[in-house]
Design an enzyme around this catalytic site. Structure first.
Site, PDB file in Angstrom:
ATOM      1  N   ARG A 215       0.869  -1.180   0.000  1.00 25.51           N
ATOM      2  CA  ARG A 215       0.000   0.000   0.000  1.00 25.51           C
ATOM      3  C   ARG A 215       0.905   1.230   0.000  1.00 25.51           C
ATOM      4  O   ARG A 215       1.628   1.472   0.963  1.00 25.51           O
ATOM      5  CB  ARG A 215      -0.899  -0.026   1.241  1.00 25.51           C
TER       6      ARG A 215
ATOM      7  N   HIS B  73      -2.475  11.066   0.357  1.00 23.38           N
ATOM      8  CA  HIS B  73      -2.022  10.846   1.729  1.00 23.38           C
ATOM      9  C   HIS B  73      -1.343  12.151   2.185  1.00 23.38           C
ATOM     10  O   HIS B  73      -0.146  12.204   2.392  1.00 23.38           O
ATOM     11  CB  HIS B  73      -1.076   9.639   1.783  1.00 23.38           C
TER      12      HIS B  73
ATOM     13  N   GLU C 163      -7.098   8.971   5.727  1.00 24.07           N
ATOM     14  CA  GLU C 163      -7.307   9.709   6.975  1.00 24.07           C
ATOM     15  C   GLU C 163      -7.685  11.178   6.770  1.00 24.07           C
ATOM     16  O   GLU C 163      -6.951  12.080   7.190  1.00 24.07           O
ATOM     17  CB  GLU C 163      -6.052   9.616   7.858  1.00 24.07           C
TER      18      GLU C 163
ATOM     19  N   ASN D  27      -7.674   2.373   9.812  1.00 30.04           N
ATOM     20  CA  ASN D  27      -6.390   2.622  10.471  1.00 30.04           C
ATOM     21  C   ASN D  27      -6.661   2.716  11.966  1.00 30.04           C
ATOM     22  O   ASN D  27      -7.459   3.552  12.409  1.00 30.04           O
ATOM     23  CB  ASN D  27      -5.759   3.932   9.974  1.00 30.04           C
TER      24      ASN D  27
ATOM     25  N   TYR E  79      -4.772   2.691  15.832  1.00 32.10           N
ATOM     26  CA  TYR E  79      -3.585   2.671  16.696  1.00 32.10           C
ATOM     27  C   TYR E  79      -3.978   2.549  18.165  1.00 32.10           C
ATOM     28  O   TYR E  79      -3.360   1.823  18.907  1.00 32.10           O
ATOM     29  CB  TYR E  79      -2.744   3.934  16.451  1.00 32.10           C
TER      30      TYR E  79
ATOM     31  N   GLU F 104      -3.771   0.232   8.235  1.00 35.73           N
ATOM     32  CA  GLU F 104      -2.611   0.637   9.045  1.00 35.73           C
ATOM     33  C   GLU F 104      -2.807   0.167  10.473  1.00 35.73           C
ATOM     34  O   GLU F 104      -3.886   0.331  11.043  1.00 35.73           O
ATOM     35  CB  GLU F 104      -2.443   2.169   9.096  1.00 35.73           C
TER      36      GLU F 104
HETATM   37  O1  IFM Z   1       2.654   7.740   9.869  1.00 27.92           O
HETATM   38  C1  IFM Z   1       1.279   7.856   9.990  1.00 27.92           C
HETATM   39  C2  IFM Z   1       0.592   7.664   8.660  1.00 27.92           C
HETATM   40  O2  IFM Z   1       1.063   8.526   7.692  1.00 27.92           O
HETATM   41  C3  IFM Z   1      -0.888   7.911   8.804  1.00 27.92           C
HETATM   42  N1  IFM Z   1      -1.438   7.127   9.882  1.00 27.92           N
HETATM   43  C4  IFM Z   1      -0.755   7.145  11.150  1.00 27.92           C
HETATM   44  C5  IFM Z   1       0.715   6.846  10.965  1.00 27.92           C
HETATM   45  C6  IFM Z   1       1.436   6.870  12.323  1.00 27.92           C
HETATM   46  O3  IFM Z   1       1.283   8.094  12.929  1.00 27.92           O
END
Ligand code: IFM
Length: 477
Positions: free
Chosen positions: A77, A124, A169, A302, A304, A382
């Site tokens: 990706r 992006h 995002e 995505n 985290y 992600e």
């Molecule tokens: O590095 C970033 C990415 O560009 C977009 N999503 C979160 C990642 C980590 O912060």
């Protein structure tokens, strides 16, 4: 030991983005993007880092593709840079930089020659600076220009690529970029974030229509970054309301127009009460929401971490915003009575909480409340973590903390699939250590280590382990 098998055909990938890895920022016809200019603002990026060289993937893409092949990465990706393809953001044939398109063509050929499926993201975060000079995402024309840029890329690569992601995002592009000012273009205007967010969604919808028309069989969609907001005290209605408000401004602002054809009603009412609705209301033209609401095949997730949110401040809370050396604002247009609390969970080197069970709940919620029996499939586009990696005396990077992070999140994905969530793939963020935006090069997310002085790559322990996971289509716990 238990072996958790993933469904046959589950896609194992790795992700990067153009500005974070390409370098060659002022070569081969590319011009400034908003991130080039932003990185020159004193204090905007830690250490004054920039994307001039990054991982130099522009020149080293063949080596990186060979690395992916070693790692059993099935799909790469990556994103194309608008500032490389249409450097001045101008319309028409004369606005195209053929050298930029040729680069992506070479990259795609190299991936295909190695049996790796290209997964493209068209935006992006790196808007051509020339378009920001015309108002950037607060200017509706930029949404139309995005479609032309998208179709320029499609005309070159459409014969070889079947998955197209419009945006990565948009919450970050709109609210970190135009409201908080911690990301490019660094504006701090609460309602500009709302307008930018609407124009990003419109750009997605308009491009989807063109792509669908050109390639009806393709896998089309976009990627959102999600949080999961839990009330600090679920029995306190003020905490419950604060958590709902947090999720509304983060997730539902994008999900609701995409899947339900309307902005979240509670958020619109709250904006009206706060006297902040008019700019968004003016930006929404008749028919926009129908365009945005067109079905998508793939929703990129995505994830985290989530948040514990309360109505009162937590004196022990740690800020997870980049500690930049300039004044910034909250990314939330409505931020009164809404505070992030610490939960005492383990944290990454970026101080982000490690909360894998949140991913399971998020996927189940997306399935139940948005996908709802439609044909949209979910992909984790992600997931990953920054840790303070070190090359040891034997030249290895033994990043067991990252390995464990990914393993725990894969267990959560597996559980979500068992509960019925339609998840078809997982992309590690990131293939390589790279330019982590306002944090600069200090925060390493790669499953491959990069020495930014020599550009040497070292596969980390997490990368070797991930390669086995991909080969076996299973995680052993
Ligand atoms: O590095 C970033 C990415 O560009 C977009 N999503 C979160 C990642 C980590 O912060």
């Amino acid at each position: 030991m238990t072996k958790l098998e993933f469904p046959p055909g589950f896609l194992w990938g790795a992700a990067t983005a153009a500005f974070q890895v390409e370098g060659a920022a002022h070569q081969y016809g590319r011009k400034d993007s908003i991130w080039d200019k932003f990185a020159r603002i004193p204090g905007a990026v830690i250490g004054g880092d920039n994307g001039d060289v990054a991982c130099d993937q522009y020149h080293r893409y063949q080596d990186d593709v060979a690395l992916m092949s070693d790692l059993n990465v099935q799909s790469y990706r990556f994103s194309t840079s608008w500032a490389r393809v249409r450097p001045d953001g101008k319309s028409g044939k004369s606005g195209i930089n053929q050298e930029g398109l040729d680069y992506y063509s070479r990259l795609v050929d190299s991936l295909l020659d190695n049996g790796i499926t290209p997964w493209i993201t068209l935006y992006h975060w790196d808007l051509p600076q020339a378009l920001e000079d015309r108002g950037g995402w607060t200017n509706r024309d930029v949404a139309e220009l995005f479609v032309e840029y998208a179709m320029t890329v499609y005309d070159t690569l459409g014969d070889r690529i079947s998955t197209w992601t419009t945006l990565n995002e948009p919450w970050c592009s709109a609210f970190l970029g135009y409201t908080a000012g911690v990301h490019a273009p660094g504006r701090q205007d609460s309602t500009a974030g709302l307008v930018a967010g609407h124009h990003l969604l419109l750009a997605h919808g308009l491009a989807m229509a063109e792509l669908r028309n050109a390639a009806p069989e393709s896998n089309l969609g976009l990627t959102l970054n999600f949080t999961l907001a839990d009330p600090v005290d679920p029995t306190d209605p003020r905490d419950v309301a604060a958590a709902r408000q947090f999720e509304s401004q983060h997730n539902s602002f994008f999900l609701d127009p995409l899947f339900r054809g309307q902005y979240p009603v509670d958020l619109m009412e709250a904006l009206q009460q706060a006297g902040r609705f008019a700019p968004l209301d003016e930006a929404i033209h008749d028919g926009d929401l129908e365009i945005i609401n067109a079905p998508i095949d793939a929703l990129g997730v995505n994830y985290y971490h989530g948040e514990a949110v309360g109505h009162r401040p937590d004196p022990t809370a740690i800020s997870t915003e980049a500690p930049v050396d300039r004044p910034t604002s909250s990314p939330f247009v409505l931020d009164e009575g809404m505070y992030v609390h610490s939960r005492g969970l383990p944290r990454t080197a970026q101080d982000w909480e490690i909360q894998p069970e949140g991913l399971r709940r998020l996927l189940v919620h997306l399935d139940k409340d948005y996908i709802n029996g439609s044909n949209t499939r979910l992909y984790i586009t992600e997931n990953g973590a920054a840790f303070n990696d070190r090359v040891d005396d034997t030249g290895r990077v033994n990043d067991l903390d990252r390995l464990d992070y990914v393993k725990q999140h894969l267990v959560a994905v597996h559980e979500a699939i068992e509960s019925g969530a339609p998840v078809d793939g997982y992309f590690a963020w990131s293939l390589l250590d790279n330019f982590e935006w306002a944090w600069g090069y200090g925060k390493r997310f790669g499953i491959v280590y990069v020495d930014f002085t020599t550009q040497e790559r070292i596969i980390k322990a997490s990368g070797r382990w991930y390669s086995q996971v991909s080969r076996e289509n299973a995680v052993t716990v």
